[in-house]
Design a protein around this motif. Structure first.
Motif, mmCIF file in Angstrom:
data_model
loop_
_atom_site.group_PDB
_atom_site.id
_atom_site.type_symbol
_atom_site.label_atom_id
_atom_site.label_comp_id
_atom_site.label_asym_id
_atom_site.label_seq_id
_atom_site.Cartn_x
_atom_site.Cartn_y
_atom_site.Cartn_z
ATOM 1 N N ARG A 27 0.847 -1.187 0.000
ATOM 2 C CA ARG A 27 0.000 0.000 0.000
ATOM 3 C C ARG A 27 0.884 1.239 0.000
ATOM 4 N NH1 ARG A 27 -2.521 -3.722 -0.895
ATOM 5 N NH2 ARG A 27 -4.538 -4.424 -0.062
ATOM 6 N N HIS A 28 0.423 2.235 -0.721
ATOM 7 C CA HIS A 28 1.170 3.487 -0.815
ATOM 8 C C HIS A 28 1.095 4.253 0.500
ATOM 9 C CE1 HIS A 28 2.684 7.235 -2.621
ATOM 10 N NE2 HIS A 28 1.732 7.842 -1.924
ATOM 11 N N LEU A 29 2.207 4.840 0.902
ATOM 12 C CA LEU A 29 2.242 5.720 2.069
ATOM 13 C C LEU A 29 2.696 7.099 1.611
ATOM 14 C CD1 LEU A 29 3.750 3.578 4.968
ATOM 15 C CD2 LEU A 29 1.366 4.083 4.477
ATOM 16 N N HIS A 195 0.289 -7.128 6.212
ATOM 17 C CA HIS A 195 1.727 -7.360 6.076
ATOM 18 C C HIS A 195 2.315 -8.255 7.162
ATOM 19 C CE1 HIS A 195 0.988 -3.707 3.680
ATOM 20 N NE2 HIS A 195 2.001 -4.105 2.960
ATOM 21 N N TRP A 196 1.582 -8.438 8.269
ATOM 22 C CA TRP A 196 2.075 -9.312 9.336
ATOM 23 C C TRP A 196 0.925 -10.124 9.914
ATOM 24 C CZ3 TRP A 196 3.956 -4.237 9.046
ATOM 25 C CH2 TRP A 196 5.333 -4.112 8.853
ATOM 26 N N ALA A 197 1.246 -11.319 10.395
ATOM 27 C CA ALA A 197 0.261 -12.188 11.055
ATOM 28 C C ALA A 197 0.559 -12.232 12.538
ATOM 29 C CB ALA A 197 0.324 -13.595 10.466
ATOM 30 N N THR A 198 -0.497 -12.170 13.337
ATOM 31 C CA THR A 198 -0.363 -12.286 14.779
ATOM 32 C C THR A 198 -0.988 -13.604 15.233
ATOM 33 O OG1 THR A 198 -2.467 -11.204 15.255
ATOM 34 C CG2 THR A 198 -0.542 -9.787 14.987
ATOM 35 N N GLY A 199 -0.828 -13.893 16.504
ATOM 36 C CA GLY A 199 -1.399 -15.124 17.041
ATOM 37 C C GLY A 199 -2.771 -14.932 17.642
ATOM 38 N N TRP A 313 1.047 6.458 14.361
ATOM 39 C CA TRP A 313 2.361 6.865 13.851
ATOM 40 C C TRP A 313 3.395 5.752 14.025
ATOM 41 C CZ3 TRP A 313 3.080 10.857 10.774
ATOM 42 C CH2 TRP A 313 2.159 11.901 10.789
ATOM 43 N N HIS A 314 3.292 4.971 15.093
ATOM 44 C CA HIS A 314 4.176 3.817 15.269
ATOM 45 C C HIS A 314 3.951 2.809 14.134
ATOM 46 C CE1 HIS A 314 5.496 0.174 17.909
ATOM 47 N NE2 HIS A 314 6.396 0.467 16.984
ATOM 48 N N GLY A 315 2.684 2.569 13.785
ATOM 49 C CA GLY A 315 2.393 1.670 12.684
ATOM 50 C C GLY A 315 2.956 2.181 11.367
ATOM 51 N N LEU A 316 2.896 3.488 11.137
ATOM 52 C CA LEU A 316 3.478 4.050 9.916
ATOM 53 C C LEU A 316 4.987 3.824 9.874
ATOM 54 C CD1 LEU A 316 1.507 7.418 9.636
ATOM 55 C CD2 LEU A 316 1.302 5.427 8.141
ATOM 56 N N ASP A 317 5.637 3.945 11.017
ATOM 57 C CA ASP A 317 7.087 3.684 11.062
ATOM 58 C C ASP A 317 7.396 2.238 10.681
ATOM 59 O OD1 ASP A 317 7.501 6.283 11.881
ATOM 60 O OD2 ASP A 317 7.552 5.786 14.013
ATOM 61 N N LEU A 318 6.617 1.287 11.185
ATOM 62 C CA LEU A 318 6.844 -0.116 10.838
ATOM 63 C C LEU A 318 6.651 -0.355 9.341
ATOM 64 C CD1 LEU A 318 4.960 -1.922 13.770
ATOM 65 C CD2 LEU A 318 7.433 -1.728 13.452
ATOM 66 N N LEU A 319 5.631 0.263 8.754
ATOM 67 C CA LEU A 319 5.344 0.045 7.339
ATOM 68 C C LEU A 319 6.386 0.701 6.446
ATOM 69 C CD1 LEU A 319 1.517 0.564 7.604
ATOM 70 C CD2 LEU A 319 2.598 -1.533 6.786
ATOM 71 N N ARG A 320 6.893 1.845 6.843
ATOM 72 C CA ARG A 320 7.895 2.529 6.014
ATOM 73 C C ARG A 320 9.209 1.746 5.948
ATOM 74 N NH1 ARG A 320 5.957 7.446 4.609
ATOM 75 N NH2 ARG A 320 4.541 8.502 6.049
#
Length: 567
Positions: A27-29, A195-199, A313-320
């Protein structure tokens, strides 16, 4: 849920951390996204309570409704929200690039060259979860039909002109978010879950703080333990430390903090009205009491929204941190066309989007979303080995090393055509018999090699499960000469991938104009529909390029409109 996703979730449970579902970002950021954290009153999704928004993570702007049941205060809230949000949405409409193309003349059928404007960039709104998307859609629905002082019949409570304009923008963004692969309006929980799987379950993934806990659990804790703490941890007052921002509020917060704060505001507002009334009183002190009560409300609501603000904003950092996918720019160009089209509709003075689409427009939207979903699945598979692995596990693709290329020809026509046989050693088991059509995934060339070649079509000639080989007969993508062009066929030792699904999306059959549909679907025209003044419209808000409509494209008005009209 696919097998690979299930395995990734099991691995997340075993390892105690989130497991990747993608090797690239799909996805575009934006360089300057607008983060928006809404909050609504308990029991009423359409009643806004507060919103925290901004493009600077260190300087969010807060807007609140001191008394959500007061329509005047809600109107002021929407006007303030529009004053902050509209400049951002409209700021991308000035810088454009010119795109040359052609279109058919409706009378002669001849193609004529045209030059269209395409905005160089587009806005992007990011909310914590899908509940935020639904809330913005409700705000758009409730505001885009509001009467203003500029209308012929403004009514007793006209709204500022920017309020219905904000509603049209929010409606467009909410509709565009339903198009697979779009990035104009994004829920952070959906971005991370792609983009990620959790339990944990998909429902638990809607809690942004719990979802992020699987990515960065504290030292000595597993992702499950950190997620449970994020969901349930409370402070000394019994309030959640990390509220879900669902966008509904925490019941304990409602009871112990919000309700008393609103009650103090109500008492102060009542005292102010009495002081300004015939009986008189200390107006200055009453106004100061109202100001203090509003400031207290702002403080508690800001504290309730800030955890979700920081989480986004933390999630945006992970995706970038993920590299962008190859087809990401192409999908963002589609978003830019969508934004440009809505900008042009507003500039042309077209009416707001209807409450219910006519049959043809609804069919076009559905066909577009189905087409975009197919295109997204194909592009993600081409961009990401993990996405392609899901197709390989399901038998829809196979990958392996070329062991032999045997020249062969089709001599049934006037001249022989090359039909070489390519044998691939693979551990995959495609669900196909000989004669099934397959498509070769060809790697995109380097930046100096021009555009990527078209997909290569072939058919399965033989399958040998014991030897672990699949032999395919190549049918296209070899040029028009008697011999295959150099580089058009794989070499022995080269790794190749074939899919059982097509790599290009087929266009849907053309749909008729609304005027050509039967009366059961809104046409032919002639039926008289009774509507309220100033709320009719034929603008569909569709991304299909069609803004045609019929008498059934009108909206019968909101409940508030009917109430004001006395009906």
């Amino acid at each position: 849920m696919s097998l690979l996703t299930t395995l990734a979730r099991l691995e997340a449970v075993r390892g105690g951390r989130a497991e990747p579902l993608a090797t690239v970002r799909h996805r575009h950021l934006s360089e300057r996204p607008m983060v928006l954290v809404p909050l609504t009153s308990a029991g009423e999704d359409g009643a806004p309570l507060a919103v925290l928004l901004g493009t600077d993570r260190d300087a969010p702007v807060l807007h609140i409704v001191p008394q959500p049941l007061n329509r005047t205060l809600r109107s002021e809230f929407l006007a303030d929200l529009a004053a902050d949000l509209l400049p951002y949405l409209e700021s991308f409409g000035d810088e454009v690039e010119l795109i040359e193309g052609s279109e058919k003349d409706p009378e002669t059928g001849a193609k004529a060259p045209v030059v269209r404007e395409l905005c160089a960039d587009a806005p992007q709104l990011v909310v914590p979860n899908t509940g935020g998307v639904r809330h913005l859609a409700l705000l758009g629905r409730s505001t885009r039909f509001r009467r203003t002082a500029e209308d012929e019949d403004p009514g007793p409570f006209p709204a500022p002109a920017r309020v219905p304009l904000l509603g049209r923008w929010l409606t467009h963004l909410a509709e565009r978010s339903a198009v697979p692969g779009s990035s104009l309006l994004l829920p952070m929980t959906g971005l991370l879950a792609r983009h990620w799987a959790t339990g944990q379950s998909h429902l638990e993934d809607q809690h942004l703080a719990a979802l992020l806990a699987w990515h960065t659990p504290p030292e000595g804790q597993t992702g499950a333990e950190a997620a449970e703490r994020a969901e349930t941890e409370r402070n000394a007052e019994g309030r959640l430390v990390r509220p879900p921002a669902g966008p509904t509020t925490d019941p304990v917060f409602d009871t112990k903090v919000l309700a008393p704060a609103i009650a103090r505001y109500d008492a102060a507002a009542t005292a102010l009205r009495e002081a300004e009334g015939p009986g008189g009183g200390d107006v200055t002190a009453a106004r100061e009491a109202v100001r203090v009560s509003v400031d207290r409300l702002r403080a508690v609501l800001r504290a309730e929204l800030l955890p979700a603000w920081h989480d986004v904003w933390h999630g945006l950092d992970l995706l970038r941190a993920l590299p962008p996918a190859d087809h990401l720019a192409e999908r963002w160009t589609g978003d830019r066309w969508s934004y440009t089209g809505h900008r042009d509709r507003l500039a042309a003075g077209e009416p707001p989007q209807p409450r219910v689409d006519d049959a043809v427009t609804a069919a076009r939207k559905l066909a577009q979303r189905e087409r975009e979903q197919t295109r997204l699945d194909v592009q993600e598979a081409l961009d990401d080995p993990l996405a392609m692995a899901e197709h390989r596990l399901s038998g829809e693709a196979f990958s392996g090393v070329v062991t032999e290329v045997v020249p062969d020809y089709d001599t049934t026509g006037r001249s022989p055509k090359p039909r070489p046989l390519v044998t691939v050693r693979t551990g995959d088991r495609p669900h196909a018999d000989p004669g099934r059509e397959v498509h070769r995934v060809r790697a995109a060339p380097g930046p100096e090699a021009g555009p990527a070649p078209a997909a290569q079509k072939a058919v399965i000639a033989a399958v040998d499960p014991e030897a672990g080989t699949v032999t395919v007969r190549v049918l296209s993508g070899m040029g028009r000469k008697k011999e295959p062009e150099p580089g058009s066929l794989p070499e022995p030792g080269e790794r190749v991938t074939f899919t059982l699904f097509e790599l290009t999306v087929r266009q849907a059959a053309p749909l008729p104009d609304p005027d050509d549909t039967p009366w059961t679907h809104g046409g032919p025209p002639g039926a008289v529909v009774t509507v309220l003044p100033a709320v009719t419209g034929t603008d569909t808000g569709s991304d299909t390029g069609s803004d045609t409509g019929s008498d059934t494209d009108t909206d019968t008005g909101t409940a508030e409109d009917w109430e004001r009209s006395g009906r």
